[in-house]
Design an enzyme around this catalytic site. Structure first.
Site, PDB file in Angstrom:
ATOM      1  N   LYS A 358       2.479  -5.120  16.071  1.00 21.88           N
ATOM      2  CA  LYS A 358       3.096  -4.974  14.848  1.00 21.88           C
ATOM      3  C   LYS A 358       2.887  -3.550  14.532  1.00 21.88           C
ATOM      4  CE  LYS A 358       3.285  -5.859   9.930  1.00 21.88           C
ATOM      5  NZ  LYS A 358       2.495  -6.963   9.002  1.00 21.88           N
ATOM      6  N   ASP A 363       4.684  -0.132   4.531  1.00 17.31           N
ATOM      7  CA  ASP A 363       5.279  -1.520   4.210  1.00 17.31           C
ATOM      8  C   ASP A 363       5.638  -1.384   2.574  1.00 17.31           C
ATOM      9  OD1 ASP A 363       6.239  -3.653   3.511  1.00 17.31           O
ATOM     10  OD2 ASP A 363       4.421  -4.983   4.034  1.00 17.31           O
ATOM     11  N   LYS A 370       6.151  -4.197  -3.322  1.00 13.24           N
ATOM     12  CA  LYS A 370       4.906  -4.554  -3.690  1.00 13.24           C
ATOM     13  C   LYS A 370       4.607  -3.566  -4.956  1.00 13.24           C
ATOM     14  CE  LYS A 370       3.325  -4.476   1.069  1.00 13.24           C
ATOM     15  NZ  LYS A 370       2.578  -5.802   1.102  1.00 13.24           N
ATOM     16  N   ASP A 381      -0.555  -0.859   7.995  1.00 13.00           N
ATOM     17  CA  ASP A 381       0.200  -2.065   8.434  1.00 13.00           C
ATOM     18  C   ASP A 381       0.758  -2.032   9.890  1.00 13.00           C
ATOM     19  OD1 ASP A 381       0.797  -4.626   7.978  1.00 13.00           O
ATOM     20  OD2 ASP A 381       2.730  -4.246   7.056  1.00 13.00           O
ATOM     21  N   GLU A 443       7.758  -8.991   6.656  1.00 14.18           N
ATOM     22  CA  GLU A 443       8.851  -8.333   7.476  1.00 14.18           C
ATOM     23  C   GLU A 443       8.095  -8.254   9.007  1.00 14.18           C
ATOM     24  OE1 GLU A 443       5.587  -5.824   7.142  1.00 14.18           O
ATOM     25  OE2 GLU A 443       6.627  -6.898   5.451  1.00 14.18           O
ATOM     26  N   ARG A 445       6.417 -10.363  10.842  1.00 14.65           N
ATOM     27  CA  ARG A 445       6.772 -11.598  11.852  1.00 14.65           C
ATOM     28  C   ARG A 445       8.278 -11.547  12.069  1.00 14.65           C
ATOM     29  NH1 ARG A 445       5.550 -15.912   7.224  1.00 14.65           N
ATOM     30  NH2 ARG A 445       4.074 -14.203   6.858  1.00 14.65           N
TER      31      ARG A 445
END
Length: 612
Positions: A358, A363, A370, A381, A443, A445
C-alpha cells in the site's frame, strides 16, 4: 524500564572534586538568608557566531546512494576498525560480552576493566548501559568514551530471542558523529541467528533522512537546499563462538540493514517531495540498480499511470488518486519482476510470490477528512509499499533461486479536491466486484483490492502477500510492536510468526473467518461496502477480509471452475495480509523500515525451501 548504573572508581574514571571545610564556609557566606527570595538569572542562549566555521554540506540528495553518503553506516566493518573509532559502543548479552574469546579481542587498556564494567551494569527488560572513559593507545594518550550495553538475557516467548528491542534503548543519546569523526558499534552475538535482528535495530537508530538547516554563509547564517555531512558509523558484528560471521550471514546483514534504511527514508520524506511520481522513481531506481552491472539480475520494471489504469479497470486506484491526479500527482501501479538466473532456460519450476504494498503517499482522509490531530504523520501511510520495496531489493541481492518475485506497489495520494471520490460513490476495482463507498478514509483497501486482483489474476502468482499500514484498530488488537497478520493458510500464518520472532519484526495472528466478517460489508446496491457496519467486530480481520474478497475468483480453490471436481495436481495458493500500522513508526513518528526483515526471513525460510 531501561536500567542504568553509576560508574565505580575505575582508574580511568574522573574523580569528584573534594570540598573541604573552608570551601563549605565560603559557600554558606554566599548563600541567601533563610526565607529570602533568590534571584535566578535568565538563561541566555548565545547566537551562532558569524565567525563559526561552516558545516561541511552537500546539495539535497536525490538518490538512495547519495543519502547513504550523507550519513554513512557500514554494516560490514571489522572489529579493529570499530574499536579505532572516536567513540565506541559495545553491546550484547552478558554471557557473550564476558566470553573469553570476545574479551581477548579487546585492547589491553579496555580488557583490564571490562569484566568489572559488564558486571556493574544492571540489565532490566530494556537492557542496561554505562559509559566508561578508558586510556587508549593510538588515541593521543587521551581517554576514549566507551558505552557498555547489556541486552536482557531472557525475553518472553512472543519476543525476538535476540532481544533486539533493547538496542534502541542502549543507543539512546548516541548520535551520528560529526563529519570527520567516527562511531564504532560492536555487537557481541551469542548466536549467528541474532545478527540480522540486531543489525536492523542499529539501522533503525541511524535513519538517513533529515531536513535540518545547515550553518553557513547564507541569509540568516544558514545554507538553503543543503544537508550536513555526517561521519561514518562502523558496525562490527562478532560471533563469540567463531569470531567472524560466515559470508552468507554477513551478506544478509548488509542487504537487510541497508534496505531497512531505504524503507525508513522513503517513509520519513515529506509528502511534497515523496509524492506518487517520486515513489515510482524510487522503485524504478531499485529495478535499474538490480538489473545493472553491479548485480546483473533478470529484473524488469513497468508502471501504469492514470490513463492506463482507467482504461484497464483499476477502479480503486483511479478513485482514490483522482483528486491528486488533477493537480499532476497521478496514481500508479508499479510492477517489478525478478526471475532467478537460469530458471527459464532449464525449465525449472519456481514458486511465484507477489509482494503487494500500500503506497498512499499522503492520506488526508478524503472528503471525510481527518481532524487536525489525525492528519499529521499521514506521510507514513506508504509504509507498506516502502517495506515491500526494501524487502524486494534485499531478497534480489541475495539471489534466491527457488522463487520468482513480483513487486506490486499500489500508489496514490488521497487528496481533497473537485475530483475527490465521494461517500455513496460506487467503485469497480480490477476484480469486477463493485464497492459502495461509505468511508473515504478507508482508501488503502481500495488500492490494495486492485493490487491483489492484479497479482492473483493477471500475474497468476502462487502466493500473494499484501503489506499495509491499514487500520488503527491493528494497534488495539496487537499493539505497537506487533503487526497483525491474517491468512487463509495455517502454514503461512505460522511461518510468518516464526519469521517475525527470528527477524525482530514481530507479528501475531488474527482470526481468519470469512463467514463471520464478510457480512460486515453488505450493501443494498453494490457487492460490498468498503467499511464495516460494526466497528467492534474484529476490524483488522475485517479489513483484511475485504482485500481477500478481491483475489481472483477460484484462485485458491481446489475447484476453480465450480464444477464440483477438484483439479488434480493443482498448486495450493496462499494469501497473507500484514497490517503494520503500529510498528511502521517509532515513538518519535519516524519510519522504522518494519516489514523488510520480516518478509526476507519469511521468503528465505523453510516455508519456501526448494520452491514449496
Amino acid at each position: 524500564a531501561m536500567a542504568t548504573s553509576s560508574c565505580p572508581p575505575f582508574a580511568s574514571a574522573p574523580r569528584a572534586a573534594v570540598i573541604g571545610a573552608a570551601s563549605r564556609a565560603i559557600a554558606r557566606r554566599g548563600a541567601p538568608p533563610t526565607g529570602a527570595k533568590r534571584r535566578v538569572a535568565s538563561t541566555v542562549v548565545p547566537r551562532a557566531s558569524a565567525d563559526a566555521p561552516p558545516v561541511p554540506a552537500v546539495d539535497i540528495p536525490h538518490t538512495n546512494d547519495e543519502w547513504e553518503a550523507v550519513s554513512p553506516v557500514d554494516f560490514a566493518a571489522d572489529v579493529s576498525a570499530a574499536l579505532a573509532a572516536d567513540k565506541v559502543v559495545i553491546l550484547g548479552k552478558r554471557g557473550a560480552l564476558r566470553s573469553p574469546g570476545f574479551v581477548a579481542s579487546l585492547p589491553e587498556s579496555l580488557r583490564t576493566v571490562w569484566l568489572e564494567a559488564v558486571a556493574a551494569v544492571r540489565a532490566g527488560d530494556n537492557g542496561g548501559k554505562r559509559s566508561i572513559m578508558v586510556p587508549w593507545e593510538g588515541h593521543g594518550g587521551s581517554l576514549k568514551d566507551v558505552v557498555v550495553g547489556v541486552l536482557p538475557t531472557a525475553v518472553s516467548r512472543h519476543n525476538c530471542p535476540a532481544a533486539a528491542h533493547a538496542v534502541d534503548a542502549i543507543l539512546a543519546g548516541v548520535h551520528p558523529p560529526a563529519h570527520g569523526r567516527t562511531l564504532g558499534v560492536i555487537t557481541a552475538l551469542a548466536s549467528t541467528s541474532d545478527a540480522v535482528p540486531i543489525a536492523v535495530a542499529v539501522a533503525r537508530h541511524f535513519p538517513t533522512y533529515t531536513a535540518k538547516s545547515v550553518r553557513g554563509g547564507g541569509r540568516g547564517g544558514v545554507e538553503r537546499g543543503r544537508v550536513a555531512l555526517r561521519g561514518a558509523v562502523l558496525v562490527a558484528q562478532t560471533n563469540t563462538l567463531s569470531c567472524d560471521l560466515d559470508e552468507e550471514t554477513s551478506a544478509r546483514v548488509v542487504a537487510v540493514a541497508r534496505a531497512v534504511r531505504l524503507a525508513s527514508r522513503v517513509v520519513d520524506t515529506p509528502p511534497a517531495a515523496m509524492d506518487p511520481d517520486a515513489l515510482v522513481g524510487e522503485a524504478a531506481a531499485v529495478a535499474a540498480e538490480l538489473a545493472g552491472p553491479t548485480f546483473g539480475l533478470d529484473v524488469a520494471f513497468d508502471a501504469l499511470r492514470y490513463d492506463a489504469l482507467k482504461a484497464i479497470g483499476f477502479g480503486g486506484l483511479v478513485a482514490v488518486g483522482d483528486a491528486a491526479a488533477r493537480d499532476g500527482r497521478e496514481p500508479a501501479l508499479v510492477h517489478v519482476k525478478y526471475r532467478p538466473h537460469g530458471a527459464a532456460e532449464e525449465g525449472r519450476s519456481v514458486r511465484k510470490i507477489a509482494l503487494v504494498g500500500k503506497g498512499i503517499t499522503y492520506d488526508t482522509g478524503g472528503l471525510q477528512i481527518k481532524g487536525k490531530s489525525g492528519m499529521p504523520g499521514m506521510k507514513t501511510d506508504m509504509g507498506g509499499a516502502a517495506a515491500a520495496l526494501g524487502a524486494f531489493k534485499a531478497l534480489c541481492q541475495l539471489r534466491p533461486h527457488h522463487v520468482e518475485l513480483h513487486l506490486v506497489l499500489c500508489i496514490a495520494e488521497n487528496a481533497v479536491g473537485p475530483g475527490a471520490f465521494r461517500p455513496d460513490d460506487v467503485v469497480a476495482p480490477l476484480s469486477g466486484r463493485t464497492v459502495e463507498v461509505n468511508n473515504t478514509d478507508a482508501e488503502g483497501r481500495l488500492v490494495l483490492a486492485d493490487g491483489v486482483a492484479y497479482a492473483s489474476g493477471t500475474l497468476g502468482c502462487d502466493d500473494v502477500i499484501d503489506v499495509a499500514t491499514l487500520t488503527g484498530a491493528q494497534m488495539i488488537a496487537t499493539g505497537k510492536n506487533f503487526a497483525g497478520v491474517v491468512s487463509d493458510d495455517e502454514a503461512m500464518e505460522r511461518a510468518c510468526v516464526v519469521a517475525g520472532r527470528a527477524s525482530g519484526d514481530l507479528a501475531h495472528p488474527l482470526p481468519y473467518a470469512p463467514e463471520f466478517f464478510t457480512k460486515e460489508f453488505r450493501s443494498k446496491i453494490a457487492d460490498m461496502k468498503n467499511s464495516v457496519k460494526d466497528r467492534s467486530n474484529a476490524q483488522t480481520s475485517c479489513a483484511g477480509q475485504f482485500i481477500a474478497n478481491h483475489l481472483d475468483r477460484g484462485w485458491n480453490r481446489a475447484d476453480p471452475d465450480g464444477s464440483g471436481e477438484e483439479t488434480e495436481g493443482r498448486i495450493r495458493r496462499r494469501w497473507l495480509h500484514v497490517d503494520m500500522a503500529g510498528p511502521a513508526t517509532n515513538k518519535d513518528g519516524r519510519g522504522t523500515g518494519y516489514g523488510v526483515a520480516l518478509l526476507v526471513h519469511l521468503i528465505s525460510g523453510e516455508l519456501y525451501a526448494e520452491g514449496k
